[in-house]
Scaffold this motif. Sequence first.
Motif, PDB file in Angstrom:
ATOM      1  N   GLY A   9     -95.749 -25.355  68.907  1.00 32.01           N
ATOM      2  CA  GLY A   9     -95.621 -24.293  69.890  1.00 32.01           C
ATOM      3  C   GLY A   9     -96.957 -23.989  70.543  1.00 32.01           C
ATOM      4  N   ARG A  38     -83.626 -20.236  68.971  1.00 31.94           N
ATOM      5  CA  ARG A  38     -84.753 -19.461  69.461  1.00 31.94           C
ATOM      6  C   ARG A  38     -84.391 -17.984  69.503  1.00 31.94           C
ATOM      7  NH1 ARG A  38     -84.861 -21.645  75.758  1.00 31.94           N
ATOM      8  NH2 ARG A  38     -82.919 -20.649  76.438  1.00 31.94           N
ATOM      9  N   THR A  91     -89.404 -18.566  76.877  1.00 29.73           N
ATOM     10  CA  THR A  91     -90.324 -17.923  75.942  1.00 29.73           C
ATOM     11  C   THR A  91     -89.571 -17.312  74.771  1.00 29.73           C
ATOM     12  OG1 THR A  91     -91.973 -17.443  77.651  1.00 29.73           O
ATOM     13  CG2 THR A  91     -92.004 -16.058  75.684  1.00 29.73           C
ATOM     14  N   VAL A  93     -89.578 -17.344  69.970  1.00 29.87           N
ATOM     15  CA  VAL A  93     -89.924 -18.039  68.732  1.00 29.87           C
ATOM     16  C   VAL A  93     -88.825 -19.070  68.484  1.00 29.87           C
ATOM     17  CG1 VAL A  93     -90.322 -17.828  66.258  1.00 29.87           C
ATOM     18  CG2 VAL A  93     -91.114 -16.024  67.813  1.00 29.87           C
ATOM     19  N   TYR A  94     -89.243 -20.298  68.254  1.00 32.90           N
ATOM     20  CA  TYR A  94     -88.294 -21.387  68.043  1.00 32.90           C
ATOM     21  C   TYR A  94     -88.243 -21.734  66.551  1.00 32.90           C
ATOM     22  CZ  TYR A  94     -87.704 -22.205  72.999  1.00 32.90           C
ATOM     23  OH  TYR A  94     -87.375 -22.058  74.331  1.00 32.90           O
ATOM     24  N   THR A 117     -92.000 -21.123  65.349  1.00 32.90           N
ATOM     25  CA  THR A 117     -93.215 -21.393  66.118  1.00 32.90           C
ATOM     26  C   THR A 117     -93.054 -20.756  67.500  1.00 32.90           C
ATOM     27  OG1 THR A 117     -94.749 -23.133  66.855  1.00 32.90           O
ATOM     28  CG2 THR A 117     -92.403 -23.653  66.969  1.00 32.90           C
ATOM     29  N   GLN A 118     -94.116 -20.084  67.954  1.00 32.71           N
ATOM     30  CA  GLN A 118     -94.037 -19.337  69.215  1.00 32.71           C
ATOM     31  C   GLN A 118     -94.228 -20.266  70.404  1.00 32.71           C
ATOM     32  OE1 GLN A 118     -93.598 -15.831  69.825  1.00 32.71           O
ATOM     33  NE2 GLN A 118     -93.431 -16.574  71.941  1.00 32.71           N
ATOM     34  N   THR A 120     -94.624 -19.799  74.518  1.00 31.22           N
ATOM     35  CA  THR A 120     -94.809 -18.847  75.598  1.00 31.22           C
ATOM     36  C   THR A 120     -95.009 -19.606  76.902  1.00 31.22           C
ATOM     37  OG1 THR A 120     -95.845 -17.257  74.085  1.00 31.22           O
ATOM     38  CG2 THR A 120     -96.160 -16.894  76.449  1.00 31.22           C
TER      39      THR A 120
END
Length: 123
Positions: A9, A38, A91, A93-94, A117-118, A120
């Motif tokens: 990410g 997500r 955007t 968190v996945y 994992t973020q 953005t």
Amino acid sequence: QVQLVESGGGLVQAGGSLRLSCAASGRDFSTYTMGWFRQAPGKEREFVAVITRGGSRTYYTDSVKGRFTISRNNAENTVYLQMNSLKPEDTAVYYCAASKIYGSSDPRLYNYWGQGTQVTVSS
């Protein structure tokens, strides 16, 4: 049991690409359907993509079709999410997750989850 760890990410501009990885430890990775989900701030966790145990079938939520690709390497116990043409609305968190249920998009049917994992995407 399966332990999952996501990576890849980050911050990217709209139109850019990222590749997420999910490394699995434990037994029998190839017997699990693997999914990506997500969760954006203030929203429920949503389905993104799923790949069947052998990798022969994949399914996507409509908003990512044609832009995201899920794949897996059972020899390396890893599942990937290639994300192209990213948009600000991607955007979130996945999370990757593992399920014994064939091709499921329902997060309630997934037994094991990574920490997330973020991702953005800036406009």
